[in-house]
Design an enzyme around this catalytic site. Sequence first.
Site, PDB file in Angstrom:
ATOM      1  N   GLU A 139       0.786  -1.249   0.000  1.00  0.00           N
ATOM      2  CA  GLU A 139       0.000   0.000   0.000  1.00  0.00           C
ATOM      3  C   GLU A 139       0.810   1.288   0.000  1.00  0.00           C
ATOM      4  OE1 GLU A 139      -2.633  -0.609   3.363  1.00  0.00           O
ATOM      5  OE2 GLU A 139      -3.711  -2.218   2.365  1.00  0.00           O
ATOM      6  N   GLU A 247      -5.981 -10.880  -1.316  1.00  0.00           N
ATOM      7  CA  GLU A 247      -6.814 -10.710  -0.110  1.00  0.00           C
ATOM      8  C   GLU A 247      -8.299 -10.691  -0.462  1.00  0.00           C
ATOM      9  OE1 GLU A 247      -5.502  -7.375   2.275  1.00  0.00           O
ATOM     10  OE2 GLU A 247      -3.385  -7.727   1.849  1.00  0.00           O
TER      11      GLU A 247
HETATM   12  C1  HAH Z   1      -5.532  -4.775   3.956  1.00  0.00           C
HETATM   13  N1  HAH Z   1      -5.675  -3.355   3.849  1.00  0.00           N
HETATM   14  C2  HAH Z   1      -4.183  -5.191   4.536  1.00  0.00           C
HETATM   15  O1  HAH Z   1      -3.255  -5.432   3.494  1.00  0.00           O
HETATM   16  C3  HAH Z   1      -4.270  -6.449   5.399  1.00  0.00           C
HETATM   17  O2  HAH Z   1      -3.025  -6.665   6.010  1.00  0.00           O
HETATM   18  C4  HAH Z   1      -5.328  -6.333   6.455  1.00  0.00           C
HETATM   19  O3  HAH Z   1      -5.380  -7.494   7.280  1.00  0.00           O
HETATM   20  C5  HAH Z   1      -6.622  -6.053   5.818  1.00  0.00           C
HETATM   21  C6  HAH Z   1      -6.680  -5.322   4.682  1.00  0.00           C
HETATM   22  C7  HAH Z   1      -6.833  -2.903   3.164  1.00  0.00           C
HETATM   23  C8  HAH Z   1      -7.224  -1.475   3.280  1.00  0.00           C
HETATM   24  C9  HAH Z   1      -8.258  -1.013   2.515  1.00  0.00           C
HETATM   25  O4  HAH Z   1      -8.893  -1.885   1.697  1.00  0.00           O
HETATM   26  C10 HAH Z   1      -8.656   0.312   2.576  1.00  0.00           C
HETATM   27  C11 HAH Z   1      -8.018   1.196   3.413  1.00  0.00           C
HETATM   28  C12 HAH Z   1      -6.999   0.745   4.189  1.00  0.00           C
HETATM   29  C13 HAH Z   1      -6.616  -0.576   4.107  1.00  0.00           C
END
Ligand code: HAH
Length: 337
Positions: A139, A247
């Site tokens: 990210e 994911e």
């Molecule tokens: C993810 N971020 C992460 O990669 C993962 O490590 C965590 O367990 C869950 C989601 C997603 C995310 C998003 O879709 C929107 C804003 C912030 C983060």
Amino acid sequence: MGENLEMLNLSLAKTYKDYFKIGAAVTAKDLEGVHREILLKHFNSLTPENAMKFENIHPEEQRYDFEEVDRIRSFAIENNMKMRGHTFVWHNQTPGWVFLDKNGEEASKELVIERLRGHIKSLCERYKDVVYAWDVVNEAVEDKTEKLLRESNWRKIIGDDYLKIAFEIAREYAGDAKLFYNDYNNEMPYKLEKTYKVLKELLERGTPIDGIGIQAHWNIWDKNLVSNLKKAIEVYASLGLEIHITELDISVFEFEDKRTDLFEPTPEMLELQAKVYEDVFAVFREYKDVITSVTLWGISDRHTWKDNFPVKGRKDWPLLFDVNVKPKEALYRILRF
Ligand code: HAH
């Protein structure tokens, strides 16, 4: 129904063995009970949902806590599964000590890089035998303003080159494992364009990136999902990158929908969800030459991060098995093609 009964014997991982790995995000608790049975039957790749994040596995400079990941690793090895490593460099869930010197002041660039090296080296060496891909950076692309890269302590202290540096360090220690850049919404046009720019520039400067992770935190209402997804896969493939769906979950709520009055998914929602799973898996299969792994971000609706995101404490039902750990229509649809 008769057809569904017949399908109860099918395994996702076996059904997709000539396409890509089928993974699930797990905690140590999932290695027991009903989730264990589902993992053994349907999955051949595991991603620790939280246990490998910096703050969990390396909470203090001189202390690692490998216990949960070690348990997942043993389970994987005993059952012929592989793992995805998630994640080294992220703006979240990274402990403050990484960015502070011994006087409590902001650490120097050199010190932060040295610590990152130590961290990557320890994890790569310990999990070399089972990890086939690492999310080296998670990210990093900014999605609110016009800027390309997100503000973070990593970027502030190391500079824009922190991505290149992280991949280069990972390449030194990761053996045969593939190195991934992972992000959410990166199939959407606004973020695809930025991500393409960032990755293209990094690749041109020789950064050892093997693949892109499309997180795939989707919902059942997005009419443009399939066309955006195909376009994104083609754009990333044109950079020579391998693609992992890292994911996957499909929320019953549109992102902007903050309602909290729903206590179970409606039949219409479940039907729409089944259709979206069916459609995106058809796309994954179509692009099996570049997509080598597809991971669900959880096993059943009993445990999902979506219960706390984007609305804290609101139940969601985004996965392939329901709250009773029974197969949902979505599972049948992706087993039957
Ligand atoms: C993810 N971020 C992460 O990669 C993962 O490590 C965590 O367990 C869950 C989601 C997603 C995310 C998003 O879709 C929107 C804003 C912030 C983060």
